[in-house]
Design a protein around this motif. Sequence first.
Motif, PDB file in Angstrom:
ATOM      1  N   ILE A 165      -9.771 -30.323   9.255  1.00 38.94           N
ATOM      2  CA  ILE A 165      -8.368 -30.212   8.465  1.00 38.94           C
ATOM      3  C   ILE A 165      -8.037 -31.779   9.007  1.00 38.94           C
ATOM      4  O   ILE A 165      -6.905 -32.037   8.686  1.00 38.94           O
ATOM      5  N   ASP A 166      -8.672 -32.681   9.847  1.00 34.78           N
ATOM      6  CA  ASP A 166      -8.075 -33.965  10.039  1.00 34.78           C
ATOM      7  C   ASP A 166      -9.130 -34.983   9.645  1.00 34.78           C
ATOM      8  O   ASP A 166      -9.728 -35.705  10.723  1.00 34.78           O
ATOM      9  N   PRO A 167      -9.334 -35.374   8.462  1.00 31.37           N
ATOM     10  CA  PRO A 167     -10.617 -36.368   7.963  1.00 31.37           C
ATOM     11  C   PRO A 167     -10.390 -37.502   8.822  1.00 31.37           C
ATOM     12  O   PRO A 167     -11.398 -38.059   9.184  1.00 31.37           O
ATOM     13  N   PRO A 168      -9.056 -38.063   9.168  1.00 29.02           N
ATOM     14  CA  PRO A 168      -9.313 -39.578   9.832  1.00 29.02           C
ATOM     15  C   PRO A 168      -9.868 -39.437  10.947  1.00 29.02           C
ATOM     16  O   PRO A 168     -10.742 -40.164  11.635  1.00 29.02           O
ATOM     17  N   ARG A 169     -10.111 -38.189  11.825  1.00 30.27           N
ATOM     18  CA  ARG A 169     -10.738 -38.074  12.886  1.00 30.27           C
ATOM     19  C   ARG A 169     -12.103 -37.747  12.938  1.00 30.27           C
ATOM     20  O   ARG A 169     -12.692 -37.620  14.064  1.00 30.27           O
ATOM     21  N   GLY A 196      11.192 -39.182   0.229  1.00 24.67           N
ATOM     22  CA  GLY A 196       9.853 -39.731   1.116  1.00 24.67           C
ATOM     23  C   GLY A 196       9.345 -38.597   1.795  1.00 24.67           C
ATOM     24  O   GLY A 196       9.500 -37.671   1.845  1.00 24.67           O
ATOM     25  N   ALA A 197       8.450 -39.153   2.677  1.00 26.57           N
ATOM     26  CA  ALA A 197       7.381 -38.107   3.561  1.00 26.57           C
ATOM     27  C   ALA A 197       8.165 -37.636   4.653  1.00 26.57           C
ATOM     28  O   ALA A 197       8.986 -38.217   5.421  1.00 26.57           O
ATOM     29  N   SER A 198       7.983 -36.430   4.699  1.00 25.20           N
ATOM     30  CA  SER A 198       8.526 -35.671   5.945  1.00 25.20           C
ATOM     31  C   SER A 198       7.586 -34.692   6.632  1.00 25.20           C
ATOM     32  O   SER A 198       6.706 -34.319   5.767  1.00 25.20           O
ATOM     33  N   ALA A 199       7.719 -34.602   7.767  1.00 23.05           N
ATOM     34  CA  ALA A 199       6.863 -33.335   8.365  1.00 23.05           C
ATOM     35  C   ALA A 199       7.649 -32.229   8.456  1.00 23.05           C
ATOM     36  O   ALA A 199       8.758 -31.969   7.949  1.00 23.05           O
ATOM     37  N   ILE A 234       4.163 -28.357  12.069  1.00 24.73           N
ATOM     38  CA  ILE A 234       3.150 -27.498  11.622  1.00 24.73           C
ATOM     39  C   ILE A 234       2.444 -28.250  10.499  1.00 24.73           C
ATOM     40  O   ILE A 234       1.515 -27.929  10.060  1.00 24.73           O
ATOM     41  N   ARG A 235       3.109 -28.981   9.797  1.00 27.34           N
ATOM     42  CA  ARG A 235       2.580 -29.972   8.656  1.00 27.34           C
ATOM     43  C   ARG A 235       3.171 -31.217   9.182  1.00 27.34           C
ATOM     44  O   ARG A 235       3.994 -31.737   9.007  1.00 27.34           O
ATOM     45  N   ARG A 236       2.004 -32.217   8.846  1.00 31.00           N
ATOM     46  CA  ARG A 236       2.401 -33.614   9.421  1.00 31.00           C
ATOM     47  C   ARG A 236       3.032 -34.391   8.335  1.00 31.00           C
ATOM     48  O   ARG A 236       2.770 -33.992   7.124  1.00 31.00           O
ATOM     49  N   ARG A 237       3.624 -35.423   8.584  1.00 29.57           N
ATOM     50  CA  ARG A 237       4.252 -36.406   7.717  1.00 29.57           C
ATOM     51  C   ARG A 237       3.169 -36.828   6.560  1.00 29.57           C
ATOM     52  O   ARG A 237       3.429 -37.147   5.610  1.00 29.57           O
ATOM     53  N   ASP A 238       1.881 -36.822   7.140  1.00 25.98           N
ATOM     54  CA  ASP A 238       0.719 -37.512   6.118  1.00 25.98           C
ATOM     55  C   ASP A 238       0.330 -36.429   5.195  1.00 25.98           C
ATOM     56  O   ASP A 238      -0.622 -36.592   4.616  1.00 25.98           O
ATOM     57  N   TYR A 293      -3.090 -28.649  13.543  1.00 23.01           N
ATOM     58  CA  TYR A 293      -4.256 -27.743  14.528  1.00 23.01           C
ATOM     59  C   TYR A 293      -3.414 -26.439  14.675  1.00 23.01           C
ATOM     60  O   TYR A 293      -4.039 -25.341  14.482  1.00 23.01           O
ATOM     61  N   GLN A 294      -2.375 -26.494  15.314  1.00 27.66           N
ATOM     62  CA  GLN A 294      -1.671 -25.405  16.007  1.00 27.66           C
ATOM     63  C   GLN A 294      -1.346 -24.312  14.507  1.00 27.66           C
ATOM     64  O   GLN A 294      -1.508 -23.037  14.781  1.00 27.66           O
ATOM     65  N   LEU A 295      -1.012 -24.934  13.377  1.00 21.16           N
ATOM     66  CA  LEU A 295      -0.704 -23.863  12.194  1.00 21.16           C
ATOM     67  C   LEU A 295      -2.098 -23.335  11.866  1.00 21.16           C
ATOM     68  O   LEU A 295      -2.262 -22.098  11.636  1.00 21.16           O
ATOM     69  N   ALA A 296      -3.089 -24.097  11.708  1.00 23.54           N
ATOM     70  CA  ALA A 296      -4.404 -23.890  10.876  1.00 23.54           C
ATOM     71  C   ALA A 296      -5.002 -22.820  11.742  1.00 23.54           C
ATOM     72  O   ALA A 296      -5.713 -22.034  11.186  1.00 23.54           O
TER      73      ALA A 296
END
Length: 292
Positions: A47-51, A128-131, A164-168, A173-176
């Motif tokens: 769930i974290d493609p950049p990593r 704008g973007a929000s978490a 639980i949902r990042r700004r991006d 991870y905790q949610l999924a």
Amino acid sequence: MATSAYRGRFAPSPTGPLHLGSLCAALASFLDARAARGEWLLRIEDIDPPREQPGASERIVASLHAHALHWDGEIVFQSRRHAAYAEVVARLLAGGHAFHCNCSRKDLQADHGRHRAACPRSATSPPGASAVRLRACATRYCFDDLILGRVTLPSPAGDDDFVIRRRDGLYAYQLAVVVDDAWQGITHVVRGRDLLDSTPHQVFLHEMLGVPPPRFAHLPLLLNADGDKLSKQNHAPALYDAEASANLLFCLRALGQPVPPREQHDDCEALLRWAIAHWDRTRVPHVDLGVP
Ligand code: GLU
């Protein structure tokens, strides 16, 4: 998904190939499940493609096959579960348990990394973007770990709102992990102690979703010569699949388990059958282990 009396899982993030530390976690969760005549599932937490590292999922799957760690059913890929995560985030927002937050990194630093009291905690998405954060409230931080016994941790789930949902837009991870453990009917989570601090968040989220949390068993970590956890970040060597049975024997010893007689050393299937019959969770060490 249906539940059975014991359902365990191995849930690697494809940030690199498996190493001896992650093999220990895979092996312990496999043996614990099979010794209880339970199921053992494989979930790839992509769930974290950049990593992530291209090809890592395939390498992990190939390594598990090479070590005869066979899972039940289809592999679940978290990258295909976004609709389920979105639905849970929407439900938590609608119920007032979560809120939008556009606090900057600087705002959080000003409060020593804690979520600040001054955040407007908006129920609707601001421009704008929000978490999205889960609203903190009193919860228990004590649980009975199947290896460590009674664990009492500081109370991050109870006194700080967590993302639980990042700004991006990526799901945390905790949610999924909680949505999927609940959906897959996981009853037992056997994993490395590096995730111990996440357990209160996950118990809290399970309770929020009205699902009983699984039982947890946290394993000692393997440490390199500098005393750091073997991990992809500090370049732990990838497993050498051609030496699968030697790797399994190494992990059995690290987990405090007896090793099978010599004639079973070269065949992973036979070695694992013996290890399942002799698995004893009470022998797993409580302290982290140096790798020579
Ligand atoms: N995906 C996590 C990791 O590779 C493990 C999740 C878990 O076992 O709860 O570190």
